[in-house]
Scaffold this active site. Structure first.
Site, PDB file in Angstrom:
ATOM      1  CG  HIS A   1       0.337   8.567  -7.167  1.00 43.59           C
ATOM      2  ND1 HIS A   1      -0.917   8.703  -6.611  1.00 43.59           N
ATOM      3  CD2 HIS A   1       0.321   9.344  -8.271  1.00 43.59           C
ATOM      4  CE1 HIS A   1      -1.650   9.523  -7.353  1.00 43.59           C
ATOM      5  NE2 HIS A   1      -0.918   9.928  -8.362  1.00 43.59           N
TER       6      HIS A   1
ATOM      7  CG  HIS B   1       0.342   6.207  -0.608  1.00 42.89           C
ATOM      8  ND1 HIS B   1      -0.754   6.791  -1.212  1.00 42.89           N
ATOM      9  CD2 HIS B   1      -0.130   5.620   0.521  1.00 42.89           C
ATOM     10  CE1 HIS B   1      -1.835   6.548  -0.477  1.00 42.89           C
ATOM     11  NE2 HIS B   1      -1.480   5.832   0.569  1.00 42.89           N
TER      12      HIS B   1
ATOM     13  CG  HIS C   1      -1.777   1.136   1.445  1.00 39.75           C
ATOM     14  ND1 HIS C   1      -3.127   1.083   1.203  1.00 39.75           N
ATOM     15  CD2 HIS C   1      -1.532   2.409   1.873  1.00 39.75           C
ATOM     16  CE1 HIS C   1      -3.676   2.267   1.451  1.00 39.75           C
ATOM     17  NE2 HIS C   1      -2.731   3.085   1.874  1.00 39.75           N
ATOM     18  CD  GLU C   2       1.657   3.679   3.682  1.00 42.88           C
ATOM     19  OE1 GLU C   2       1.896   4.714   3.015  1.00 42.88           O
ATOM     20  OE2 GLU C   2       0.646   3.563   4.400  1.00 42.88           O
TER      21      GLU C   2
END
Length: 603
Positions: free
Chosen positions: A399, A396, A392-393
């Site tokens: 991105h 980020h 998940h991190e």
């Protein structure tokens, strides 16, 4: 790592598992140089006040200087805060963070004249300035956004006052953060082996997943009894944060704090309300899952401390950090070779701070400055949940990497609304990979249970949080008092509604609001639920369409903040103005629930 009874000190963590903040500044002395540079630029930009309408050249000069100032300030603040996050008890970095916060307030005070001064320029004159200076074309989107904010922008003098109160306005969040991360001490509890061990926020999740119900109950009661001792203090900090939100909304002439929060993303309040309405419409699915969990655990009563223990107890899925890394890299192969290379760079070159240590900020996040690669803070424990958190991190982080690499500083900062799409899509692909490569029935059940839990936590739970936020802000807007008792009563009613008749809603959970940091960042959490829904749709497109969907997705990552979130998602292939993506995600939840019931032989 992290097998000892007490947390290691920062110095005891091997360097290979620490992030490399030297990539931002080689030393604190280098940080100090940029602090001085920021102060000089702040004086320079303040001296330009009253000149923006003089010429296109002058307007361009100020906007360019503002970019350089904010880019340097960003680097200064990120470094200080992330150093403090390594150990919140370190007074050196407490001081640096305080200084960075103070400098930030000065900067935003100094540049507060820019927006109202631009707004004071008649539209036709602003067009002439744009035509007279070709360099201003770069700022066209920014200028159009400023004009959109015109009804909610104050005079230059008023904006300067608003900027100066920024530090005071952040006090509730800062006070809560210091209490939550530095001052709260949790008691020792008895683990599965009968050993006395220190309860920490990082270990709490592990205890909640324990097969031993006594351990779960003891950890649950110990955590909430600790928060309970400070319930009135925390209620005061949260109430202050809500009052701040309502104050800002009224001063800026927004109909409500909710609408004020959504305005910056150009999102209609119907998107927020649609989420709550659609989830409430599908709460029978949540209640069905609660019933399944109760049956599979063989319990007469299902309590709140039974919500996180795997319902397939025969399966041990211990996942050390290095194994998690290799699994994530394999799972994200569908995103292409370039994405894979950047991912490898992140895992190998000091982007990630892996393990919990004494004083370290809890939880996980991805952050960084425009001028360097992103960073990821973890408090890694060897389990499935932490592997998915890492994926998940890194979503980020990549991105940010693509956005910063492709967009100029002016448009690199993407909105939180789309941020949760990038992170959750990684989780969706990881889950698909795990299910595709797992043939063992018990492990499949374990993973499906994990997905159901993620969905419960990310969609149902965050929507419940979103509804709570809407309620408490509405209470303040109606001038009804918020106290520890009233907050707990509202929170209890929501838990009863969302979890349904087969859940025993323990009184301790009434205080859960007291430990949620996101409530200090108003109307943030709904984006987890909308992001999960959008990510579910995009992941499906990537798997089914292949390269065309991958290309659309990578373009989305590279777009940063160059357009409004809903427009960026439409280009990627998802329309969030409709409840359909949420319904599609709920259909996946139902499909997984069907599979689990079938595998478990439960009707």
């Amino acid at each position: 790592m992290n097998k000892s009874k007490t947390l290691p000190k920062r110095s005891e963590i091997p360097n290979e598992y620490k992030w490399r903040l030297e990539d931002i500044y080689p030393s604190d002395a280098d940080w100090e140089k940029d602090v001085q540079k920021v102060k000089q630029m702040t004086e320079e930009i303040a001296s330009k006040q009253g000149t923006l309408a003089q010429s296109g050249k002058q307007l361009l000069e100020v906007l360019t200087l503002q970019d350089e100032l904010l880019k340097t300030l960003d680097q200064v603040y990120v470094y200080a805060r992330m150093r403090r996050d390594e150990d919140n008890a370190n007074s050196t970095y407490q001081a640096l963070t305080d200084r960075a916060t103070g400098v930030s307030t000065q900067v935003y005070s100094a540049i507060s004249y820019i927006q109202p001064e631009i707004l004071a320029i008649p539209t036709e004159d602003l067009k002439k300035l744009l035509e007279s200076e070709p360099g201003l074309e770069h700022y066209r989107i920014l200028l159009e956004e400023i004009i959109r904010h015109k009804p909610h922008t104050l005079s230059a003098a008023e904006e300067a006052i608003m900027a100066q109160v920024g530090e005071v306005a952040n006090a509730p969040s800062k006070i809560f953060g210091m209490l939550n991360n530095a001052d709260l001490k949790f008691p020792m509890i008895t683990n599965e082996k009968g050993e006395e061990v220190e309860l920490t926020k990082g270990r709490y999740t592990q205890f909640m997943e324990s097969k031993n119900r006594r351990v779960r109950k003891e950890a649950f009661e110990a955590l909430y009894s600790t928060y309970g001792k400070h319930r009135n203090t925390i209620a005061a900090t949260l109430t202050a944060a809500v009052k701040r939100d309502v104050f800002y909304a009224r001063i800026r002439k927004h109909p409500s704090a909710l609408e004020a929060s959504l305005f910056s993303d150009n999102i209609d309040v119907s998107v927020y309300d649609n989420l709550i309405a659609t989830i409430r419409e599908h709460l029978p699915l949540m209640h069905r899952y609660i019933s399944l969990r109760k049956k599979m655990l063989g319990l007469d009563e299902l309590h709140m401390y039974d919500l996180y223990v795997p319902i397939v107890p025969e399966v041990e899925m211990e996942i050390p950090y290095d194994q998690a890394v290799s699994t994530i890299k394999e799972a994200l192969r569908p995103l292409g070779e370039d994405y894979g290379q950047v991912l490898e760079e992140g895992f190998s070159n000091g982007w990630i701070d892996v393990y919990e240590n004494e004083g370290k900020t809890s939880g996980a996040y991805s952050w960084g400055a425009y001028t360097t690669h992103p960073f990821v803070l973890m408090n890694y424990q060897d389990n499935v949940n932490n592997m998915f958190t890492l994926a998940h991190e890194m979503g980020h982080a990549l991105h940010s990497y693509y956005s910063n690499k492709t967009q100029p500083f002016t448009y690199a900062d993407y909105r939180i609304f789309v941020a949760e799409v990038a992170s959750t899509l990684n989780e969706a692909l990881l889950m698909k990979h795990m299910l595709d490569t797992t043939t063992d029935k018990q492990q499949r059940m374990y993973l499906i249970n994990y997905y159901l839990e993620q969905f419960r936590g990310t969609v149902f739970r965050q929507t419940m949080f979103a509804e709570f936020e809407k309620m408490i802000h509405a209470k303040e807007e109606q001038e009804e008092p918020l106290t520890a008792d009233s907050l707990s009563a509202m929170y209890r009613e929501l838990n009863l509604t969302y979890h349904g008749p087969e859940m025993v809603v323990d009184s301790e959970i009434d205080l859960e609001w007291a430990r949620i940091p996101h409530f200090y960042n108003n109307f943030y959490v709904y984006k987890y639920a909308t992001g999960f829904s959008a990510a579910t749709s995009l992941a499906k497109q990537i798997v089914e369409e292949g390269q065309p969907a991958v290309d659309r997705y990578l373009d989305f990552l590279k777009s940063g903040g160059s357009d409004y979130p809903l427009n960026l998602l439409k280009k990627a292939g998802v329309d969030m103005t409709s409840p359909e993506p949420i319904r599609e995600a709920l259909a996946v939840f139902k499909e997984m629930l069907d599979q689990m019931e079938e595998l478990a032989g439960i009707q």
